[in-house]
Design a protein around this motif. Structure first.
Motif, short mmCIF file in Angstrom:
data_model
loop_
_atom_site.label_atom_id
_atom_site.label_comp_id
_atom_site.label_asym_id
_atom_site.label_seq_id
_atom_site.Cartn_x
_atom_site.Cartn_y
_atom_site.Cartn_z
N LEU A 1 -4.82 12.71 3.94
CA LEU A 1 -5.57 11.73 3.16
C LEU A 1 -4.67 10.62 2.63
CD1 LEU A 1 -8.01 14.07 1.20
CD2 LEU A 1 -8.49 12.65 3.21
N ALA A 2 -3.42 10.97 2.30
CA ALA A 2 -2.48 9.95 1.84
C ALA A 2 -2.18 8.95 2.95
CB ALA A 2 -1.18 10.60 1.37
N ALA B 1 -5.18 6.73 3.45
CA ALA B 1 -5.25 5.73 2.39
C ALA B 1 -4.25 4.61 2.62
CB ALA B 1 -5.00 6.38 1.03
N LEU C 1 -5.23 1.88 5.04
CA LEU C 1 -6.16 0.84 4.59
C LEU C 1 -5.43 -0.41 4.13
CD1 LEU C 1 -8.64 3.06 2.51
CD2 LEU C 1 -8.87 2.31 4.89
N ALA D 1 -12.21 3.24 4.97
CA ALA D 1 -12.47 4.41 4.14
C ALA D 1 -13.67 5.19 4.67
CB ALA D 1 -12.73 3.97 2.69
N SER E 1 -12.40 6.80 8.21
CA SER E 1 -11.25 7.69 8.25
C SER E 1 -11.43 8.95 7.42
CB SER E 1 -9.99 6.95 7.79
OG SER E 1 -10.14 6.50 6.45
N LEU E 2 -12.16 8.87 6.29
CA LEU E 2 -12.29 10.03 5.42
C LEU E 2 -12.99 11.20 6.09
CD1 LEU E 2 -11.85 11.34 2.70
CD2 LEU E 2 -13.96 10.26 1.88
#
Length: 205
Positions: free
Chosen positions: A58-59, A62, A65, A143, A146-147
Motif C-alpha cells: 500500500l505504501a 500511495a 500516485l 487510488a 490500485s487499492l
C-alpha cells in the motif's frame, strides 16, 4: 506467467520457509502438547504476515500516485538490492526472538516482524506495480484502481502462504519431528536473498 500465479508462488515459498511460521507453530504445539495450538497459531501467523506485506504494498501504491512509474521502479529496485545485501551480511544477527510462552498476539507480532525483516512485502512490488497499472484504462496508478488490486494481491499471496504453512505444519507435527531439520534442509534464506537481488535488478534495468 500470470502475475497472480507469481504472487501465489511467492506466498508458497514463504510458507515453505520454516523461519516464516510453520516451525514456530509445530514447536509451540509440541511444547504445549496440543494439536489445537498448532492450528490456532496459524491465524496470527497469517495475519501478521499479511499486515507486513500490505503495509509495503500500500505504501508503494500511495507513492505511485505522486511519483512517476520509472523513478519509482528504480527506487524500489535499489531498495530490494540494498535489503538483499543487508540480509546477506547481517540478517542472521537480528533474528526476532519470541518465547514459547507467548500468546496469540505475541505470535502475530513475531510474524509481522519476521516478514518485515525478510523483506516479504518488497518482493511483491515488481509484481503488484504492473497489476495496478493494468487495472486502470489509462495505465496510470490511481487510488481507485490500485487499492483493490493491491489488497487482492495481498490476499492471494497470504492465502498461498497459509495453505503451504498449514500443510507442512500438519505433516511435521503428525508424522515427522522438527529434529529432521538437523539431518538436512535447504537454506532458503540464501535463495530468498538471491531472489531479492534478481527482482531489484529487473526493476533497475
Amino acid at each position: 506467467m500470470s502475475p497472480w500465479l507469481i504472487l501465489a508462488g511467492l506466498g508458497a515459498f514463504h510458507g515453505l520457509n520454516p523461519a516464516m511460521g510453520w516451525l514456530f507453530s509445530v514447536a509451540l504445539g509440541m511444547h504445549r502438547k496440543s494439536r489445537r495450538i498448532v492450528w490456532l497459531s496459524l491465524v496470527p501467523i497469517a495475519l501478521g504476515h499479511a499486515a507486513s506485506v500490505a503495509a509495503v504494498v500500500l505504501a508503494v501504491a500511495a507513492l505511485g500516485l505522486v511519483i512517476d512509474q520509472h523513478p519509482l521502479e528504480v527506487m524500489a529496485g535499489l531498495l530490494l538490492i540494498a535489503w538483499a545485501a543487508y540480509q546477506l551480511i547481517c540478517g542472521h544477527r537480528h533474528k526476532v526472538r519470541i518465547r514459547m510462552q507467548t500468546g496469540l498476539a505475541g505470535l502475530g507480532l513475531w510474524s509481522f516482524l519476521m516478514a518485515t525483516s525478510h523483506g516479504a512485502g518488497l518482493m511483491l512490488v515488481p509484481v503488484v506495480m504492473p497489476l495496478c497499472l493494468a487495472a486502470t484504462p489509462a495505465h496510470e496508478l490511481t487510488a481507485a484502481g490500485s487499492l483493490p488490486v493491491s489488497l487482492a494481491a495481498v490476499g492471494v499471496h497470504t492465502a498461498a502462504m497459509l495453505a503451504v504453512t498449514a500443510a507442512i505444519a500438519a505433516i511435521v507435527y503428525e508424522w515427522l519431528d522438527i529434529a529432521f531439520l538437523r539431518r538436512g534442509w535447504i537454506n532458503l534464506d540464501y535463495l530468498w536473498t538471491a531472489a531479492l537481488t534478481a527482482a531489484g535488478l529487473i526493476l533497475v534495468v
